[in-house]
Scaffold this motif. Structure first.
Motif, PDB file in Angstrom:
ATOM      1  N   HIS A   4       0.833  -1.198   0.000  1.00  0.00           N
ATOM      2  CA  HIS A   4       0.000   0.000   0.000  1.00  0.00           C
ATOM      3  C   HIS A   4       0.874   1.258   0.000  1.00  0.00           C
ATOM      4  CE1 HIS A   4      -3.452  -2.521   0.733  1.00  0.00           C
ATOM      5  NE2 HIS A   4      -2.908  -3.005   1.834  1.00  0.00           N
ATOM      6  N   ALA A   5       0.391   2.294  -0.671  1.00  0.00           N
ATOM      7  CA  ALA A   5       1.103   3.570  -0.632  1.00  0.00           C
ATOM      8  C   ALA A   5       0.998   4.197   0.760  1.00  0.00           C
ATOM      9  CB  ALA A   5       0.541   4.514  -1.690  1.00  0.00           C
ATOM     10  N   ILE A   6      -0.188   4.104   1.363  1.00  0.00           N
ATOM     11  CA  ILE A   6      -0.423   4.575   2.734  1.00  0.00           C
ATOM     12  C   ILE A   6      -1.056   3.430   3.506  1.00  0.00           C
ATOM     13  CG2 ILE A   6      -1.674   6.201   4.198  1.00  0.00           C
ATOM     14  CD1 ILE A   6      -1.808   8.107   1.788  1.00  0.00           C
ATOM     15  N   GLU A   7      -0.565   3.189   4.706  1.00  0.00           N
ATOM     16  CA  GLU A   7      -1.185   2.159   5.543  1.00  0.00           C
ATOM     17  C   GLU A   7      -1.074   2.553   7.009  1.00  0.00           C
ATOM     18  OE1 GLU A   7      -1.284  -2.689   6.130  1.00  0.00           O
ATOM     19  OE2 GLU A   7       0.426  -1.759   5.119  1.00  0.00           O
ATOM     20  N   THR A   8      -2.204   2.553   7.703  1.00  0.00           N
ATOM     21  CA  THR A   8      -2.199   2.763   9.146  1.00  0.00           C
ATOM     22  C   THR A   8      -2.736   1.508   9.821  1.00  0.00           C
ATOM     23  OG1 THR A   8      -4.445   3.666   9.398  1.00  0.00           O
ATOM     24  CG2 THR A   8      -2.706   5.203   8.739  1.00  0.00           C
ATOM     25  N   THR A   9      -2.159   1.171  10.960  1.00  0.00           N
ATOM     26  CA  THR A   9      -2.550  -0.019  11.715  1.00  0.00           C
ATOM     27  C   THR A   9      -2.799   0.379  13.163  1.00  0.00           C
ATOM     28  OG1 THR A   9      -1.162  -1.385  10.275  1.00  0.00           O
ATOM     29  CG2 THR A   9      -1.920  -2.376  12.345  1.00  0.00           C
ATOM     30  N   VAL A  28      -4.425   3.260   1.415  1.00  0.00           N
ATOM     31  CA  VAL A  28      -4.607   3.935   0.131  1.00  0.00           C
ATOM     32  C   VAL A  28      -3.567   3.353  -0.810  1.00  0.00           C
ATOM     33  CG1 VAL A  28      -4.661   6.123  -1.115  1.00  0.00           C
ATOM     34  CG2 VAL A  28      -5.335   6.057   1.311  1.00  0.00           C
ATOM     35  N   ASP A  29      -3.993   2.958  -2.001  1.00  0.00           N
ATOM     36  CA  ASP A  29      -3.093   2.330  -2.959  1.00  0.00           C
ATOM     37  C   ASP A  29      -2.630   3.319  -4.027  1.00  0.00           C
ATOM     38  OD1 ASP A  29      -3.173  -0.188  -1.753  1.00  0.00           O
ATOM     39  OD2 ASP A  29      -5.040  -0.707  -2.776  1.00  0.00           O
ATOM     40  N   ALA A  30      -1.586   2.956  -4.722  1.00  0.00           N
ATOM     41  CA  ALA A  30      -1.093   3.767  -5.830  1.00  0.00           C
ATOM     42  C   ALA A  30      -2.207   3.945  -6.864  1.00  0.00           C
ATOM     43  CB  ALA A  30       0.116   3.092  -6.468  1.00  0.00           C
ATOM     44  N   GLY A  31      -2.320   5.155  -7.397  1.00  0.00           N
ATOM     45  CA  GLY A  31      -3.338   5.427  -8.403  1.00  0.00           C
ATOM     46  C   GLY A  31      -4.731   5.553  -7.833  1.00  0.00           C
ATOM     47  N   GLU A  32      -4.844   5.780  -6.527  1.00  0.00           N
ATOM     48  CA  GLU A  32      -6.150   5.871  -5.881  1.00  0.00           C
ATOM     49  C   GLU A  32      -6.286   7.230  -5.196  1.00  0.00           C
ATOM     50  OE1 GLU A  32      -8.980   3.117  -3.018  1.00  0.00           O
ATOM     51  OE2 GLU A  32      -6.827   3.106  -2.646  1.00  0.00           O
ATOM     52  N   VAL A  33      -7.495   7.805  -5.277  1.00  0.00           N
ATOM     53  CA  VAL A  33      -7.830   9.025  -4.545  1.00  0.00           C
ATOM     54  C   VAL A  33      -8.900   8.657  -3.530  1.00  0.00           C
ATOM     55  CG1 VAL A  33      -8.550  11.432  -4.685  1.00  0.00           C
ATOM     56  CG2 VAL A  33      -7.424  10.357  -6.650  1.00  0.00           C
ATOM     57  N   LEU A  48      -3.286  13.192   9.362  1.00  0.00           N
ATOM     58  CA  LEU A  48      -2.372  13.615   8.302  1.00  0.00           C
ATOM     59  C   LEU A  48      -1.016  14.014   8.870  1.00  0.00           C
ATOM     60  CD1 LEU A  48      -4.824  15.657   6.038  1.00  0.00           C
ATOM     61  CD2 LEU A  48      -3.933  13.371   5.630  1.00  0.00           C
ATOM     62  N   ARG A  49      -1.015  14.651  10.024  1.00  0.00           N
ATOM     63  CA  ARG A  49       0.266  15.049  10.625  1.00  0.00           C
ATOM     64  C   ARG A  49       1.069  13.835  11.082  1.00  0.00           C
ATOM     65  NH1 ARG A  49      -3.062  19.541  13.292  1.00  0.00           N
ATOM     66  NH2 ARG A  49      -2.800  21.268  11.848  1.00  0.00           N
ATOM     67  N   MET A  50       0.384  12.776  11.507  1.00  0.00           N
ATOM     68  CA  MET A  50       1.109  11.545  11.840  1.00  0.00           C
ATOM     69  C   MET A  50       1.656  10.898  10.576  1.00  0.00           C
ATOM     70  SD  MET A  50      -0.824   9.716  15.061  1.00  0.00           S
ATOM     71  CE  MET A  50      -2.530   9.888  14.519  1.00  0.00           C
ATOM     72  N   LEU A  51       0.913  10.949   9.495  1.00  0.00           N
ATOM     73  CA  LEU A  51       1.411  10.396   8.231  1.00  0.00           C
ATOM     74  C   LEU A  51       2.628  11.174   7.733  1.00  0.00           C
ATOM     75  CD1 LEU A  51      -1.956   9.674   6.382  1.00  0.00           C
ATOM     76  CD2 LEU A  51      -0.363   7.983   7.316  1.00  0.00           C
ATOM     77  N   GLY A  60       0.090   2.113  17.881  1.00  0.00           N
ATOM     78  CA  GLY A  60      -0.173   1.773  16.495  1.00  0.00           C
ATOM     79  C   GLY A  60       0.934   2.287  15.586  1.00  0.00           C
ATOM     80  N   SER A  61       0.695   2.202  14.287  1.00  0.00           N
ATOM     81  CA  SER A  61       1.751   2.586  13.344  1.00  0.00           C
ATOM     82  C   SER A  61       1.163   3.120  12.054  1.00  0.00           C
ATOM     83  CB  SER A  61       2.639   1.377  13.031  1.00  0.00           C
ATOM     84  OG  SER A  61       1.882   0.364  12.380  1.00  0.00           O
ATOM     85  N   ALA A  62       2.013   3.809  11.301  1.00  0.00           N
ATOM     86  CA  ALA A  62       1.656   4.310   9.980  1.00  0.00           C
ATOM     87  C   ALA A  62       2.869   4.173   9.073  1.00  0.00           C
ATOM     88  CB  ALA A  62       1.210   5.769  10.047  1.00  0.00           C
ATOM     89  N   ALA A  63       2.608   3.885   7.802  1.00  0.00           N
ATOM     90  CA  ALA A  63       3.706   3.682   6.855  1.00  0.00           C
ATOM     91  C   ALA A  63       3.386   4.321   5.520  1.00  0.00           C
ATOM     92  CB  ALA A  63       3.978   2.191   6.668  1.00  0.00           C
ATOM     93  N   ILE A  64       4.421   4.807   4.870  1.00  0.00           N
ATOM     94  CA  ILE A  64       4.359   5.327   3.507  1.00  0.00           C
ATOM     95  C   ILE A  64       5.203   4.411   2.641  1.00  0.00           C
ATOM     96  CG2 ILE A  64       4.904   7.257   1.985  1.00  0.00           C
ATOM     97  CD1 ILE A  64       2.672   7.921   3.943  1.00  0.00           C
ATOM     98  N   LEU A  65       4.571   3.734   1.687  1.00  0.00           N
ATOM     99  CA  LEU A  65       5.276   2.811   0.794  1.00  0.00           C
ATOM    100  C   LEU A  65       6.066   1.766   1.582  1.00  0.00           C
ATOM    101  CD1 LEU A  65       6.543   5.460  -1.784  1.00  0.00           C
ATOM    102  CD2 LEU A  65       4.569   3.954  -2.028  1.00  0.00           C
ATOM    103  N   GLY A  66       5.487   1.345   2.707  1.00  0.00           N
ATOM    104  CA  GLY A  66       6.111   0.314   3.520  1.00  0.00           C
ATOM    105  C   GLY A  66       7.167   0.798   4.476  1.00  0.00           C
ATOM    106  N   HIS A  67       7.434   2.116   4.514  1.00  0.00           N
ATOM    107  CA  HIS A  67       8.447   2.682   5.399  1.00  0.00           C
ATOM    108  C   HIS A  67       7.770   3.530   6.478  1.00  0.00           C
ATOM    109  CE1 HIS A  67      12.094   1.750   2.891  1.00  0.00           C
ATOM    110  NE2 HIS A  67      11.127   1.563   2.007  1.00  0.00           N
ATOM    111  N   ALA A  68       8.279   3.474   7.676  1.00  0.00           N
ATOM    112  CA  ALA A  68       7.691   4.201   8.795  1.00  0.00           C
ATOM    113  C   ALA A  68       7.617   5.691   8.493  1.00  0.00           C
ATOM    114  CB  ALA A  68       8.514   3.971  10.063  1.00  0.00           C
ATOM    115  N   THR A  69       6.487   6.292   8.848  1.00  0.00           N
ATOM    116  CA  THR A  69       6.359   7.736   8.673  1.00  0.00           C
ATOM    117  C   THR A  69       7.401   8.444   9.535  1.00  0.00           C
ATOM    118  OG1 THR A  69       4.682   7.793  10.414  1.00  0.00           O
ATOM    119  CG2 THR A  69       3.906   7.621   8.149  1.00  0.00           C
TER     120      THR A  69
END
Length: 295
Positions: A4-9, A28-33, A48-51, A60-69
């Motif tokens: 996933h491009a964006i993932e929160t757990t 949220v996946d690539a190519g998705e709004v 959004l500020r955590m992302l 919990g956690s959040a990641a951008i393209l599989g990497h920690a925010t």
């Protein structure tokens, strides 16, 4: 790009014991709004500020393209537009765009110039001379010109006139077609309806629904205004919310309208009008349910 491009757990944030975001799970996946909906204070901006890595989760956690925010990788692949941007008053628009772009790492200069023309911005004026709408254009141009894999947009069209709102929508569509992922927080439900196939609804920090807009429409059904001597329709399959009109009735139909149309074929109907529920009506219906007793 994988995952996933964006993932929160179970993403959670508390301030002095008050929970602002409560175990939020969203992708949220690539190519998705994806539209991010909720009233003021629901937890959208905190999420959004955590992302962005500006706030640390309580749990919990959040990641951008599989990497920690907050990691260098995540910061290098995200661009952000707030609804009320504070810029350096002594800089020109062009200088501010370059500086904002450098925070990300790079700008597509050719695309930046196209965006300046598209948003009708005078880049040689100083920020102090700009209106709120023009300051917002600077933030939008800088974000889109980075070509970032992930765009986080928090009330991005605040202060823009309708013509510039259309320019913004064109940029979102182009970004989506390029495979960028966008999380769009907006109070303008018509904007969400036009740009997003999927929405996430949040209230009091809790995610109450993630669904395709088509699914929400199907759930909400259609409204029919029927003129003529139609009699009692309350027993017809799928029909609800029957209310009288001066020359007929108004009904809501969930599911197939076939049973209603079959019933009307045997009655004296003089006119029939249909209307889909708006996203605003659907949105409000979910919020009413989420605050009803026992919810």
């Amino acid at each position: 790009m994988t995952g996933h491009a964006i993932e929160t757990t179970n993403l959670t944030k508390s301030f002095s014991g008050a929970v602002a975001v409560d175990r939020l799970n969203l992708t949220v996946d690539a190519g998705e709004v994806v539209g991010f909906l909720g009233p003021n204070g629901a937890g959208k901006s905190t999420t959004l500020r955590m992302l962005l890595g500006l706030l640390r989760p309580t749990s919990g956690s959040a990641a951008i393209l599989g990497h920690a925010t907050g990691s260098d990788f995540a910061r290098g692949h995200v661009a952000y537009v707030p609804g009320d941007i504070a810029l350096w008053p002594q800089l020109t628009g062009s200088e501010a765009i370059s500086l904002l772009g450098s925070l990300h790492g790079s700008l597509d200069e050719k695309y930046r110039d196209e965006l300046i023309a598209q948003f009708d911005l005078d880049p040689d004026k100083r920020i102090r001379a700009y209106s709120k709408g023009n300051r917002q254009k600077v933030a939008l141009i800088a974000a889109f010109a980075t070509r970032a894999d992930v765009l986080l947009l928090d009330e991005p069209t605040s202060g823009l006139d309708p013509l510039m709102g259309r320019a913004f929508r064109d940029c979102v569509i182009e970004a989506q077609q390029r495979g960028q992922a966008l999380l769009l927080s907006s109070h303008m439900l018509s904007e969400i309806e036009h740009l997003c196939a999927r929405v996430a609804m949040i209230r009091s920090g809790k995610l109450i629904k993630v669904a395709d807009i088509a699914e929400l429409r199907s759930r909400a059904g259609m409204e029919f205004e029927i003129s003529g001597e139609v009699g009692d329709l309350t027993g017809v399959a799928g029909v609800s919310d029957v209310s009288a009109l001066p020359d007929g009735v108004r009904v809501r139909v969930t599911g197939s309208p076939g049973p209603l149309l079959e019933a009307l074929a045997r009655r004296n109907v003089t006119s029939l009008r249909t209307r889909e529920a708006s996203l605003e009506e659907i949105f409000l219906s979910y919020y009413d349910e989420s605050t009803s007793p026992g919810s």
